[in-house]
Design a protein around this motif. Structure first.
Motif, PDB file in Angstrom:
ATOM      1  N   LYS A  14       0.851  -1.071  -0.244  1.00 49.27           N
ATOM      2  CA  LYS A  14      -0.158  -0.312  -0.228  1.00 49.27           C
ATOM      3  C   LYS A  14       0.919   1.366  -0.151  1.00 49.27           C
ATOM      4  O   LYS A  14       0.497   2.442  -0.655  1.00 49.27           O
ATOM      5  N   GLY A  19      -1.897   1.551  -2.438  1.00 45.04           N
ATOM      6  CA  GLY A  19      -3.440   1.144  -2.053  1.00 45.04           C
ATOM      7  C   GLY A  19      -3.843   0.572  -3.579  1.00 45.04           C
ATOM      8  O   GLY A  19      -4.272  -0.765  -3.372  1.00 45.04           O
ATOM      9  N   PRO A  32      -7.488  -2.442  -5.826  1.00 47.41           N
ATOM     10  CA  PRO A  32      -7.260  -2.350  -4.663  1.00 47.41           C
ATOM     11  C   PRO A  32      -6.974  -4.087  -4.594  1.00 47.41           C
ATOM     12  O   PRO A  32      -7.040  -4.870  -4.208  1.00 47.41           O
TER      13      PRO A  32
END
Length: 126
Positions: A14, A19, A32
């Motif tokens: 991330k 992310g 994601p």
């Protein structure tokens, strides 16, 4: 051990990508981060399963696509992408670890503590 390893990998991913999926073959890098993704399958042994160099942050779509490609023995595009991400030398080094099946309890404890320390120090920012 897995919980601390996974936490480290997800934090690192991330941080690196904001992310978004590090693999990007099925999602184009827009998915994601949802899972800790093994470049070399975890079933190949604990030495490779818990090696943070073998783990990336990925979306479920890329993780699933790679899993099914491996089942069909059609993982060439993933192998190529893995080499792009890791570099040829690291990819080959990890491939050499893939056959080491066992880690002993003392190693597992040491690895867990190392991951905890790396998380606390913020090493995932590197």
């Amino acid at each position: 051990l897995w919980a601390t390893c996974r936490t480290f990998v997800l934090l690192r991913a991330k941080y690196r990508t904001g992310g978004y999926c590090e693999v990007g073959l099925a999602c184009g890098g827009a998915g994601p981060i949802e899972v800790a993704y093994h470049v070399f399958a975890a079933k190949l042994g604990n030495a490779i399963k818990y090696d943070e160099r073998n783990l990336l942050g990925a979306c479920d779509r890329c993780n699933g696509s790679e899993y099914f490609a491996r089942k069909r023995d059609d993982h060439r595009k993933f192998d190529k992408r893995h080499k792009e991400i890791l570099g040829e030398a690291l990819y080959n080094a990890l491939e050499g670890l893939a056959g080491r099946k066992q880690i002993i309890t003392a190693e597992a404890i040491e690895m867990t503590e190392r991951f905890k320390m790396m998380i606390e120090r913020g090493d995932w920012r590197k």
